[in-house]
Design a protein around this motif. Sequence first.
Motif, PDB file in Angstrom:
ATOM      1  N   SER A   1      -4.325   1.109  -1.119  1.00 16.07           N
ATOM      2  CA  SER A   1      -3.657   0.685  -2.352  1.00 16.07           C
ATOM      3  C   SER A   1      -4.496   0.993  -3.592  1.00 16.07           C
ATOM      4  O   SER A   1      -4.124   0.612  -4.702  1.00 16.07           O
ATOM      5  CB  SER A   1      -3.369  -0.817  -2.296  1.00 16.07           C
TER       6      SER A   1
ATOM      7  N   SER B   1       0.838  -1.197   0.000  1.00 16.45           N
ATOM      8  CA  SER B   1       0.000   0.000   0.000  1.00 16.45           C
ATOM      9  C   SER B   1       0.872   1.245   0.000  1.00 16.45           C
ATOM     10  O   SER B   1       2.094   1.171   0.186  1.00 16.45           O
ATOM     11  CB  SER B   1      -0.913   0.011   1.230  1.00 16.45           C
ATOM     12  N   ASN B   2       0.220   2.406  -0.185  1.00 14.04           N
ATOM     13  CA  ASN B   2       0.989   3.655  -0.180  1.00 14.04           C
ATOM     14  C   ASN B   2       1.500   4.017   1.212  1.00 14.04           C
ATOM     15  O   ASN B   2       2.241   4.984   1.382  1.00 14.04           O
ATOM     16  CB  ASN B   2       0.151   4.795  -0.753  1.00 14.04           C
TER      17      ASN B   2
END
Length: 388
Positions: free
Chosen positions: A143, A100-101
């Motif tokens: 994400s 994910s970010n």
Amino acid sequence: MAFNCIKNDKQIYSFVYSLKDWIALKEDKTSSFNMACCGNRAILKTSKLGTQFFAHKSKPETNDCSTGGETPEHIHIKYLVSKKLFECGWSVEVEKRGVSNKGEEWIADIYAEKGKAKIAIEVQWSRQSFIETKRRQQVYKDSGIRCAWLLRSGSIKDRDAIVGDFMHRTKSVPVFSIYKTKKESDSTYQVYNICKVALEEELRLDPLDQTELELESFVENLVSGNIQFRSKYSPTSQLSLDIVRLQCWSCKKPTNTVMKVRFKNTLYDIDHEYSHNSQDVDVCDKETIEHINSNFSQSYNFPPLRSRYSDTVGSSYIANSCIHCDALMGRHFLKSWGSYYSNKIVETNKITVPRNGRVLMEFGTVSFYNRMVDYDIGRWVLIDTIER
């Protein structure tokens, strides 16, 4: 057991092949098949459930290539979902890994892309708390991936998700129950949107029929946008009053009196109406009373509703008053005489107001507010099942 392998230096997936083509692929002696996980020789197999998969020709020396202890049913469902997504035009990967970010890693049972759309479908065959499901859902959200959950149901009589935490369906975590009876050899997996425990605890009749779909049909409807979320509670209500002209018990002059407060809103997008009688008007919240006074009092010529002390009750409550002498038009008086004036009821116009902050519940003729409204709670439904 894997759904992908390397054929002649090109990755292929078992779920893209029809039964006829799969058999032909098994008979292909000119091509090489190697496991994508380790590069070792692969063979093509079909399970008793009908799952087409690739397996190591020889037992791997390490456990890096294991299936993680997944049951045959879990694997078969992943296969069926992947196959249907492929048939619907999606690019599909099984056990897709990502980050994910926020730097959190994820592994999706089934991951699919179509254009700019990115989705994941998780098949949860073992126990997992709602807190953990919400956490994993947030990772997918971070994400840029939409995720739906298929949770194993225990029996045909109990189509709930596998733990009680899931009794409230929410918009943020799309959760469905999946079940297959073992009594019939040709039975198919069925997906449900209900939670039996939640239905039994509802104090109002649920206006929606349960959604029950075969797994492949569920997947097709899900990605086609035909399964949509319907909030249980609407954010606004239509507010109106029943006004009756009564003779004041004190000065004997006629005065307009609020006999009923009506609320009309929706329950799962279906019209729903409830009301408070005048003797119960004090259960309305402060904001509702303010809306009544500011929108109806002058127009329909009645004194603003306000807190009045009653000698009979020995306490104060929100009540009507006489427009001439300001005498309390109390609960006892209205309950005794109001029914005789039913033919003189004037219904006011409707105004739109924010919905009350709590949910009205009913036991027989007794009404009360018992919990705060949660607008994330609702139901994922097949849209053509909604009656309007």
